[in-house]
Motif scaffolding. Structure first.
Motif, mmCIF file in Angstrom:
data_model
loop_
_atom_site.group_PDB
_atom_site.id
_atom_site.type_symbol
_atom_site.label_atom_id
_atom_site.label_comp_id
_atom_site.label_asym_id
_atom_site.label_seq_id
_atom_site.Cartn_x
_atom_site.Cartn_y
_atom_site.Cartn_z
ATOM 1 N N THR A 2 33.132 49.087 42.586
ATOM 2 C CA THR A 2 33.172 49.050 44.042
ATOM 3 C C THR A 2 32.903 47.635 44.492
ATOM 4 O O THR A 2 32.057 46.954 43.946
ATOM 5 C CB THR A 2 32.121 49.999 44.653
ATOM 6 O OG1 THR A 2 32.381 51.309 44.186
ATOM 7 C CG2 THR A 2 32.182 49.985 46.161
ATOM 8 N N GLU A 42 39.398 54.232 38.620
ATOM 9 C CA GLU A 42 39.513 53.930 40.041
ATOM 10 C C GLU A 42 38.674 52.718 40.414
ATOM 11 O O GLU A 42 37.616 52.470 39.847
ATOM 12 C CB GLU A 42 39.063 55.129 40.876
ATOM 13 C CG GLU A 42 40.010 56.296 40.767
ATOM 14 C CD GLU A 42 39.667 57.441 41.706
ATOM 15 O OE1 GLU A 42 38.568 57.447 42.294
ATOM 16 O OE2 GLU A 42 40.525 58.341 41.851
ATOM 17 N N ARG A 44 37.179 51.082 44.045
ATOM 18 C CA ARG A 44 36.994 51.329 45.476
ATOM 19 C C ARG A 44 36.614 50.036 46.166
ATOM 20 O O ARG A 44 35.737 49.313 45.708
ATOM 21 C CB ARG A 44 35.919 52.384 45.684
ATOM 22 C CG ARG A 44 36.390 53.752 45.267
ATOM 23 C CD ARG A 44 35.345 54.834 45.529
ATOM 24 N NE ARG A 44 35.782 56.096 44.974
ATOM 25 C CZ ARG A 44 35.660 56.443 43.694
ATOM 26 N NH1 ARG A 44 35.094 55.621 42.841
ATOM 27 N NH2 ARG A 44 36.090 57.606 43.267
ATOM 28 N N THR A 52 37.478 52.955 53.246
ATOM 29 C CA THR A 52 37.260 52.926 51.802
ATOM 30 C C THR A 52 38.634 53.057 51.176
ATOM 31 O O THR A 52 39.350 54.026 51.426
ATOM 32 C CB THR A 52 36.357 54.082 51.332
ATOM 33 O OG1 THR A 52 35.076 53.922 51.926
ATOM 34 C CG2 THR A 52 36.232 54.094 49.816
ATOM 35 N N THR A 54 40.895 53.290 47.773
ATOM 36 C CA THR A 54 40.837 53.653 46.362
ATOM 37 C C THR A 54 42.135 53.211 45.701
ATOM 38 O O THR A 54 43.223 53.543 46.163
ATOM 39 C CB THR A 54 40.651 55.171 46.188
ATOM 40 O OG1 THR A 54 39.458 55.566 46.869
ATOM 41 C CG2 THR A 54 40.551 55.549 44.720
#
Length: 115
Positions: A2, A42, A44, A52, A54
Motif C-alpha cells: 500500500t 494486489e 493498493r 483507494t 487496486t
C-alpha cells in the motif's frame, strides 16, 4: 503493498504511470520489497483525492541497468497501468550501484471512493 501516490503521478489515467525509487539502504527504502511481488498480487494506492485504487501485478522483470527499455516501461497503454521501477540485482561496490533495474507491471483493477 500500500502506498500514497506522488502528487505528480497519473494514477487512474489510461496510460502507464511509472514510479521510480532508488534504494541505497535496502532495508529502509520505499521499494525495498518490490522484487518479492509476483503476478496476481494486489497493490493498493491511496491518492490525495480519497480513492483507494487496486492494481494487480501481471509481470515482473529485471533489466541490466544500462538496458532498461523506455518502450516497455514508459509507452502508452490502452488502460490505466502502474510501473514500479527500482534498483535490482546484485550490488556493485566498486561503482556503488546496483547492476539491474526491477520493473513491476500492474493494471488498474478497481478504484473506489473512501467513505
Amino acid at each position: 503493498m500500500t502506498s500514497k501516490a506522488d502528487a505528480g503521478s497519473a494514477c487512474g489515467r489510461k496510460r502507464s504511470a511509472p514510479q521510480s525509487r532508488s534504494h541505497p539502504e535496502p532495508a529502509s527504502a520505499v521499494f525495498a520489497g518490490l522484487s518479492t511481488l509476483t503476478p496476481g498480487q494486489e497493490i493498493r494506492i491511496n491518492p490525495a483525492d480519497g480513492r483507494t485504487m487496486t492494481l494487480v501485478v501481471y509481470a515482473a522483470d529485471n533489466f541490466p541497468r544500462d538496458d532498461l527499455s523506455d518502450d516497455l516501461v514508459y509507452a502508452g497503454t490502452p488502460d490505466a497501468q502502474l510501473r514500479l521501477i527500482t534498483c535490482g540485482g546484485s550490488y556493485d561496490r566498486s561503482r556503488q550501484r546496483y547492476r539491474e533495474n526491477t520493473v513491476i507491471y500492474a493494471p488498474l483493477k478497481t478504484s473506489a471512493t473512501g467513505g
